[in-house]
Structures are given as structure tokens and as C-alpha cells.
Design an enzyme around this catalytic site. Structure first.
Site, PDB file in Angstrom:
ATOM      1  N   HIS A 148       3.309  -3.149   2.682  1.00 55.09           N
ATOM      2  CA  HIS A 148       4.152  -2.709   3.780  1.00 55.09           C
ATOM      3  C   HIS A 148       4.211  -3.987   4.967  1.00 55.09           C
ATOM      4  O   HIS A 148       3.585  -4.962   4.659  1.00 55.09           O
ATOM      5  CB  HIS A 148       3.293  -1.748   4.596  1.00 55.09           C
ATOM      6  CG  HIS A 148       3.468  -0.234   3.964  1.00 55.09           C
ATOM      7  ND1 HIS A 148       3.273   0.962   4.477  1.00 55.09           N
ATOM      8  CD2 HIS A 148       3.964  -0.032   2.490  1.00 55.09           C
ATOM      9  CE1 HIS A 148       3.479   1.671   3.287  1.00 55.09           C
ATOM     10  NE2 HIS A 148       3.852   1.175   2.178  1.00 55.09           N
ATOM     11  N   CYS A 194      -1.821   1.387   6.975  1.00 57.39           N
ATOM     12  CA  CYS A 194      -1.683   0.256   7.606  1.00 57.39           C
ATOM     13  C   CYS A 194      -2.565   0.379   8.871  1.00 57.39           C
ATOM     14  O   CYS A 194      -2.929  -0.687   9.223  1.00 57.39           O
ATOM     15  CB  CYS A 194      -0.303   0.196   8.161  1.00 57.39           C
ATOM     16  SG  CYS A 194       0.948  -0.362   6.741  1.00 57.39           S
ATOM     17  N   GLU A 226       2.842  -4.072   7.862  1.00 58.82           N
ATOM     18  CA  GLU A 226       1.658  -4.606   8.471  1.00 58.82           C
ATOM     19  C   GLU A 226       0.654  -5.134   7.651  1.00 58.82           C
ATOM     20  O   GLU A 226      -0.141  -6.161   7.505  1.00 58.82           O
ATOM     21  CB  GLU A 226       1.055  -3.420   9.499  1.00 58.82           C
ATOM     22  CG  GLU A 226       1.887  -2.719  10.192  1.00 58.82           C
ATOM     23  CD  GLU A 226       2.953  -1.755   9.652  1.00 58.82           C
ATOM     24  OE1 GLU A 226       3.213  -0.778  10.352  1.00 58.82           O
ATOM     25  OE2 GLU A 226       3.398  -1.767   8.418  1.00 58.82           O
ATOM     26  N   CYS A 249       1.922   3.528   9.311  1.00 61.88           N
ATOM     27  CA  CYS A 249       1.265   4.709   8.330  1.00 61.88           C
ATOM     28  C   CYS A 249      -0.318   4.558   8.553  1.00 61.88           C
ATOM     29  O   CYS A 249      -0.968   3.723   8.911  1.00 61.88           O
ATOM     30  CB  CYS A 249       1.849   4.530   6.949  1.00 61.88           C
ATOM     31  SG  CYS A 249       1.014   3.140   5.945  1.00 61.88           S
TER      32      CYS A 249
END
Length: 216
Positions: A111, A144, A113, A141
Site C-alpha cells: 500500500h 497501514c 503507507e 487501513c
């Protein structure tokens, strides 16, 4: 095809409708009305995504770095990944940045991050992270959110906020990043949403790109 002598009308078959120009216009108007009602019905079924207001705690400097996160999200979308970008900032300067690469790398953990944290851990001394702020174009999320904490980052600023499919904000049925930090007692500062309208624009561009690709 059959031809008839001049002055002899063709016999009306089961699919033949003789109509005057006036009748034809009325039929056309009726069809247009039906099409208009169908379009209105579809529009009513389309969820409306209204931008959420900025968190008043956000600053002009936050907006500057969030704009860069949105640029990275667009780059990620163009190469076939999800439109999420993240930047790590310290002392007013970007020290690391990353765009989602889940599809490009074939790694579901990349992702914006977590990808940034993975990359930064290989190129930056951990001491450089002290006092750094992570900017992400979309609310983190749960995966993360945890990674940000374990990386030692103490401030997070997110742009767009997660929504229900109908465009409304989530209620208590869904964990948000602030709640995760509060439940664990982790000492992090969270600001956001910020520039949510910009996130929605990036999202629309990404969805249009996917639709165009699917149409070919």
C-alpha cells in the site's frame, strides 16, 4: 424487395405502420421521454460522494505535502496500481515518498503507507524518522495504521476518508485509524481529512481509466 407500380400502395403487412409526420413526431417525443426517465432513474441510483470538510487542525504546509501525495496517487493509477500516494516529511522537507505498487510488484502489502515504510527502511537511517510526519492521500487501513506505529512515526495526516459504497461516512461499525490508535493507547497525532475533494477527483479519474480499459 418488392416494387409496386406508381399509384398502387403496398399492402400493409404485420410490421407496416402508416403514420403521418405528426404521429411520427409524437412517437419520437414519447421515446425521448422514456430515455430521459431512464437516465434520471440511473442518476438517482448513482451514489453521491460529497467532499468532507478539512480538519481545522490542518495547516497550509499540510496542504502542500498532501498535494504531492495526490500527485503520487495519480502516477500509481497510471501504471495500473491503486491511486494511493504517501510522503514522509521532516523539517519541512520530503525525505521519502511512495505510490501504491500492489499490482506492479505483485505484493498485496505494498500500500502507499506500508510501501513507503518498507522502502524507507532500506534507504534511511532510523534516526531520520524521529519527528517525521507521514502524509497519505487516503485514510490508512488497519494494516497501514499498525505499520505506521511500529515504524515509530508519530504524526499522520490523511487526505480522503474511507466511505461506505453509498458515499456516506462509516459509522461505529468500522474501525478508523484514530480509533485503532486510541484502543491500543498508542501516542500518535492524526489530522484529516484534508483536501477530500482532490481525493474524490483522483478516484473518479482512476475509475474512468478502469472503465475505459474494460471497454476495450
Amino acid at each position: 424487395m418488392k416494387f409496386f407500380p406508381a399509384g398502387r400502395p403496398a399492402a400493409a403487412g404485420p410490421w407496416h405502420i402508416a403514420c403521418s409526420p405528426g404521429v411520427a413526431m409524437r412517437l419520437l417525443s414519447f421515446l425521448l421521454l422514456c430515455l430521459g426517465l431512464t437516465a434520471l432513474s440511473r442518476a438517482a441510483d448513482t451514489p453521491v460522494f460529497t467532499a468532507f470538510p478539512d480538519d481545522p487542525a490542518c495547516t497550509a504546509e499540510d496542504r502542500k505535502f498532501m498535494a504531492r501525495a495526490h500527485e503520487l496517487s495519480r502516477l500509481a493509477s497510471r501504471r495500473g496500481d491503486s491511486p494511493i500516494g504517501a510522503v514522509l516529511v521532516k523539517d519541512g522537507k520530503i525525505i521519502c515518498e511512495f505510490g501504491n505498487s500492489v499490482n506492479t510488484d505483485g505484493d498485496p502489502t505494498m500500500h502507499g503507507e506500508t510501501g513507503l515504510i518498507h522502502y524507507a527502511s532500506h534507504v534511511l537511517e532510523k534516526s531520520l524518522w524521529e519527528g517525521a510526519t507521514l502524509y497519505t492521500s487516503l485514510e490508512p487501513c488497519i494494516m497501514c495504521t499498525g505499520s505506521i506505529h511500529w515504524a515509530g512515526i508519530k504524526t499522520v495526516v490523511y487526505g480522503g476518508t474511507t466511505r461506505q459504497p453509498n458515499g456516506q461516512a462509516w459509522g461505529p461499525e468500522r474501525l478508523r485509524c484514530r480509533e485503532v490508535y486510541d484502543r491500543f493507547g498508542w501516542d500518535l497525532t492524526v489530522r484529516g481529512p484534508l483536501m477530500d475533494a482532490d481525493y474524490l477527483q483522483v478516484r473518479d479519474e482512476h475509475n474512468a481509466r478502469l472503465a475505459a480499459k474494460a471497454a476495450h
